[in-house]
Design a protein around this motif. Sequence first.
Motif, PDB file in Angstrom:
ATOM      1  N   ARG A  90       0.627  -1.405   0.201  1.00  0.00           N
ATOM      2  CA  ARG A  90      -0.088   0.413  -0.190  1.00  0.00           C
ATOM      3  C   ARG A  90       0.977   1.365   0.057  1.00  0.00           C
ATOM      4  O   ARG A  90       0.627   2.030  -0.763  1.00  0.00           O
ATOM      5  N   ARG A  91       1.918   1.062   1.063  1.00  0.00           N
ATOM      6  CA  ARG A  91       3.139   2.624   0.489  1.00  0.00           C
ATOM      7  C   ARG A  91       3.087   2.583  -0.715  1.00  0.00           C
ATOM      8  O   ARG A  91       3.193   3.933  -1.146  1.00  0.00           O
ATOM      9  N   LEU A  92       4.054   1.100  -1.170  1.00  0.00           N
ATOM     10  CA  LEU A  92       4.637   1.629  -2.097  1.00  0.00           C
ATOM     11  C   LEU A  92       3.551   1.725  -3.535  1.00  0.00           C
ATOM     12  O   LEU A  92       3.923   3.350  -4.417  1.00  0.00           O
ATOM     13  N   THR A  93       2.217   1.749  -3.333  1.00  0.00           N
ATOM     14  CA  THR A  93       1.252   2.454  -4.209  1.00  0.00           C
ATOM     15  C   THR A  93       0.844   3.208  -4.239  1.00  0.00           C
ATOM     16  O   THR A  93       0.951   4.996  -5.203  1.00  0.00           O
ATOM     17  N   THR A  94       1.481   4.429  -3.092  1.00  0.00           N
ATOM     18  CA  THR A  94       1.036   6.242  -2.739  1.00  0.00           C
ATOM     19  C   THR A  94       2.030   6.519  -3.235  1.00  0.00           C
ATOM     20  O   THR A  94       2.168   7.659  -3.743  1.00  0.00           O
ATOM     21  N   LEU A  95       3.790   6.176  -2.547  1.00  0.00           N
ATOM     22  CA  LEU A  95       4.686   6.367  -3.188  1.00  0.00           C
ATOM     23  C   LEU A  95       4.948   6.623  -4.886  1.00  0.00           C
ATOM     24  O   LEU A  95       5.470   7.878  -4.869  1.00  0.00           O
ATOM     25  N   ALA A  96       4.673   5.959  -4.979  1.00  0.00           N
ATOM     26  CA  ALA A  96       4.557   5.827  -7.071  1.00  0.00           C
ATOM     27  C   ALA A  96       4.158   7.605  -7.082  1.00  0.00           C
ATOM     28  O   ALA A  96       4.449   7.844  -8.620  1.00  0.00           O
ATOM     29  N   ASP A  97       2.931   6.951  -6.917  1.00  0.00           N
ATOM     30  CA  ASP A  97       1.648   7.510  -7.239  1.00  0.00           C
ATOM     31  C   ASP A  97       2.114   9.181  -6.602  1.00  0.00           C
ATOM     32  O   ASP A  97       1.881  10.145  -7.907  1.00  0.00           O
ATOM     33  N   GLN A 108      12.165   6.837   0.169  1.00  0.00           N
ATOM     34  CA  GLN A 108      11.554   5.886   1.289  1.00  0.00           C
ATOM     35  C   GLN A 108      10.729   5.422  -0.661  1.00  0.00           C
ATOM     36  O   GLN A 108      11.003   3.776   0.151  1.00  0.00           O
ATOM     37  N   LEU A 109      10.911   5.721  -1.426  1.00  0.00           N
ATOM     38  CA  LEU A 109      10.298   3.940  -2.105  1.00  0.00           C
ATOM     39  C   LEU A 109      11.429   3.011  -2.545  1.00  0.00           C
ATOM     40  O   LEU A 109      10.888   2.150  -2.225  1.00  0.00           O
ATOM     41  N   ILE A 110      13.034   3.744  -2.822  1.00  0.00           N
ATOM     42  CA  ILE A 110      13.877   2.162  -2.445  1.00  0.00           C
ATOM     43  C   ILE A 110      13.762   1.858  -1.423  1.00  0.00           C
ATOM     44  O   ILE A 110      13.612   0.568  -1.192  1.00  0.00           O
ATOM     45  N   GLN A 111      13.721   1.997  -0.851  1.00  0.00           N
ATOM     46  CA  GLN A 111      13.429   1.814   1.289  1.00  0.00           C
ATOM     47  C   GLN A 111      12.591   0.750   1.531  1.00  0.00           C
ATOM     48  O   GLN A 111      12.783  -0.302   1.306  1.00  0.00           O
ATOM     49  N   VAL A 112      11.432   1.024   1.110  1.00  0.00           N
ATOM     50  CA  VAL A 112      10.633  -0.049   1.553  1.00  0.00           C
ATOM     51  C   VAL A 112      10.377  -0.821   0.160  1.00  0.00           C
ATOM     52  O   VAL A 112       9.699  -2.014   0.214  1.00  0.00           O
ATOM     53  N   THR A 113      11.025  -0.963  -1.201  1.00  0.00           N
ATOM     54  CA  THR A 113      11.126  -1.679  -2.470  1.00  0.00           C
ATOM     55  C   THR A 113      11.915  -2.590  -1.286  1.00  0.00           C
ATOM     56  O   THR A 113      11.523  -4.289  -1.338  1.00  0.00           O
TER      57      THR A 113
END
Length: 241
Positions: free
Chosen positions: A17-24, A208-213
Amino acid sequence: MQTGLYVSLSSQLALDRRLTTLADNVANSTTVGFRATEVKFNQVVSDQKVADVAFVSQGNEYISTRAGGMTETGGTLDFAIKGDAWFQVETPSGPTLTRDGRFTLTEAGELVTLNGYAVLDAGGGPIQLDGANGPIALSADGQLNQNGQPVAALGLFSADLSGGFTRAGNSGLITTIPPEPVVDRLDAGVVQGYVEESNVNAIGEMTQLIQVTRAFESIASLLRDSEESMNEAVRTLGGSR
């Protein structure tokens, strides 16, 4: 082992879910008036007889209230809001809040967005102007003037997002709780000849996107290892060797 799998799965759902929001957010880092979506996660403790097991909740989304940077355009019908308020426009999905103040005037004199949606006044009605009646000037409270006379007023609305919201287009929001007109508030106003940029910090969001991925991939690897260990245990105890 089963409990560990469930905890890992709850983490993956939250991270997804966090990845989706970060990508958006990253995709809209240059969208005028865009407000970033953040997610608040809570710890959920299951009711176990032996021990308390903590899971990750699916998370609650909320909109960042940070103001975006102001860019001067010099456009007569470019407006930017200062303070915690929103414009309201009429879309096919219903009245929608937006911080994107790039407006234009139709041949019929209706003030509309770049997508052709009518801009609404404080009463929820479309704003009508006469393009041949002289230059349009804006007062700080949103009043539109021509030849020194008030002719209309931009509606400014407060948004209560506690009841939930949905995205409408790139920068629009439709709230579950109806927005209220902003009246006699010194902390909210409008400036002419400017637009508000996205409030997304692109570098921070990418980090953050890299860290969450990486966290998502790490948990996926852990789940694969756990599944292989369980299959091996089943084969051994089942006497398949």
